[in-house]
Design a protein around this motif. Structure first.
Motif, mmCIF file in Angstrom:
data_model
loop_
_atom_site.group_PDB
_atom_site.id
_atom_site.type_symbol
_atom_site.label_atom_id
_atom_site.label_comp_id
_atom_site.label_asym_id
_atom_site.label_seq_id
_atom_site.Cartn_x
_atom_site.Cartn_y
_atom_site.Cartn_z
ATOM 1 N N MET A 1 0.836 -1.195 0.000
ATOM 2 C CA MET A 1 0.000 0.000 0.000
ATOM 3 C C MET A 1 0.880 1.260 0.000
ATOM 4 N N ALA A 2 0.451 2.261 -0.775
ATOM 5 C CA ALA A 2 1.198 3.516 -0.812
ATOM 6 C C ALA A 2 1.036 4.252 0.511
ATOM 7 N N ARG A 3 2.120 4.843 0.965
ATOM 8 C CA ARG A 3 2.072 5.583 2.217
ATOM 9 C C ARG A 3 1.368 6.922 1.996
ATOM 10 N N LYS A 4 0.546 7.285 2.936
ATOM 11 C CA LYS A 4 -0.111 8.572 2.862
ATOM 12 C C LYS A 4 0.889 9.678 3.177
ATOM 13 N N PRO A 5 0.798 10.794 2.467
ATOM 14 C CA PRO A 5 1.718 11.903 2.767
ATOM 15 C C PRO A 5 1.489 12.413 4.183
ATOM 16 N N THR A 6 2.580 12.707 4.843
ATOM 17 C CA THR A 6 2.475 13.173 6.228
ATOM 18 C C THR A 6 2.520 14.693 6.312
ATOM 19 N N VAL A 191 18.500 25.946 13.178
ATOM 20 C CA VAL A 191 18.274 24.570 12.714
ATOM 21 C C VAL A 191 17.537 23.759 13.772
ATOM 22 N N ASP A 192 17.626 24.187 15.038
ATOM 23 C CA ASP A 192 16.927 23.495 16.111
ATOM 24 C C ASP A 192 15.432 23.780 16.108
ATOM 25 N N ARG A 193 14.963 24.657 15.194
ATOM 26 C CA ARG A 193 13.540 25.000 15.127
ATOM 27 C C ARG A 193 12.842 24.334 13.952
ATOM 28 N N LEU A 194 13.427 23.265 13.413
ATOM 29 C CA LEU A 194 12.841 22.598 12.249
ATOM 30 C C LEU A 194 11.762 21.590 12.615
ATOM 31 N N SER A 195 11.402 21.497 13.874
ATOM 32 C CA SER A 195 10.277 20.640 14.240
ATOM 33 C C SER A 195 9.023 21.134 13.516
ATOM 34 N N GLY A 196 8.353 20.222 12.818
ATOM 35 C CA GLY A 196 7.196 20.606 12.010
ATOM 36 C C GLY A 196 7.524 20.745 10.540
ATOM 37 N N ALA A 197 8.821 20.574 10.199
ATOM 38 C CA ALA A 197 9.245 20.621 8.797
ATOM 39 C C ALA A 197 9.567 19.215 8.305
ATOM 40 N N THR A 198 9.511 19.039 6.986
ATOM 41 C CA THR A 198 9.885 17.775 6.362
ATOM 42 C C THR A 198 11.048 18.027 5.423
ATOM 43 N N ILE A 199 12.119 17.228 5.579
ATOM 44 C CA ILE A 199 13.276 17.311 4.702
ATOM 45 C C ILE A 199 13.529 15.944 4.094
ATOM 46 N N SER A 200 14.358 15.902 3.067
ATOM 47 C CA SER A 200 14.675 14.646 2.394
ATOM 48 C C SER A 200 15.877 13.988 3.065
ATOM 49 N N PRO A 201 16.099 12.670 2.823
ATOM 50 C CA PRO A 201 17.298 12.018 3.368
ATOM 51 C C PRO A 201 18.590 12.696 2.932
#
Length: 221
Positions: A1-6, A191-201
């Protein structure tokens, strides 16, 4: 199953400009009301127009150097090819706005409210968004040099094919901020305030030294 976007994507502005009238006044005025107008090739540099309201307008190839537009309201408006240094839009309100191919520096948007805004193409140096509120905002194909988001609130904000250079995220609050498609991501502070952001590997690997420095970890061979 495809993962739902978060991460919930931003809603983009949806408006259709009506038939527009040519702007024929000598310049902008404080608390001026500009509705259904096209402004082309005008030089508004140094003009004082706090509280001005722009609705259903097309602003094209105009200059705004040192223009004072604090508390201005822009609604259902497209700005294309505008330029200016030191434009003051502090505490302004932008709703359903497109800013296309701008060339600007030192733009003051501190304390502003941006909702359903697309900033596409162009280059903006030293953009000041301190304590601004951004909801449903898309930066697409733009170059942002040393943007300051200090203390701002970002919700459903996307960076797509952007160059984000030496960004300051000090004290930022983020929710559903998507940085994965940011072509160049460089964070100077916060950079410590990135909670709530999505980044790539790949971005995680690039930012690893910054994360390590933020928490006081030494990395040695």
């Amino acid at each position: 199953m495809a993962r739902k976007p978060t991460t919930t994507g931003a809603r983009r502005p949806e408006f259709h400009l009506p038939e527009l009238r040519e702007f024929e006044e000598a310049g902008l005025e404080p608390d001026g009301d500009y509705d259904g107008l096209v402004m082309r090739g005008r030089d508004f540099g140094g003009q004082d127009a706090p509280g001005a309201r722009f609705m259903d307008c097309l602003v094209q190839d105009c200059a705004f150097d040192e223009a004072r537009l604090q508390h201005a309201r822009l609604i259902d408006t497209r700005l294309s090819g505008v330029r200016g240094v030191g434009t003051d839009l502090g505490d302004a309100s932008l709703r359903d706005v497109e800013l296309l191919d701008a060339r600007m520096g030192g733009v003051q948007l501190h304390g502003a409210v941006l909702e359903r805004v697309v900033i596409r193409g162009g280059k903006i140096d030293y953009l000041n968004l301190r304590k601004a509120r951004l909801r449903d905002v898309v930066f697409e194909g733009a170059v942002l040099v040393e943007p300051d988001f200090g203390g701002a609130g970002l919700e459903r904000v996307e960076f797509v094919d952007c160059a984000l250079k030496a960004a300051d995220f000090t004290g930022v609050r983020m929710k559903d901020v998507d940085l994965r498609r940011c072509g160049e991501l460089e964070i100077a502070r916060g950079v410590d305030r990135l909670s709530g952001a999505t980044i790539s590997p790949a971005q995680l690997l690039d930012l690893a030294p910054v994360f390590a420095a933020a928490i006081g970890v030494r990395v040695e061979g």
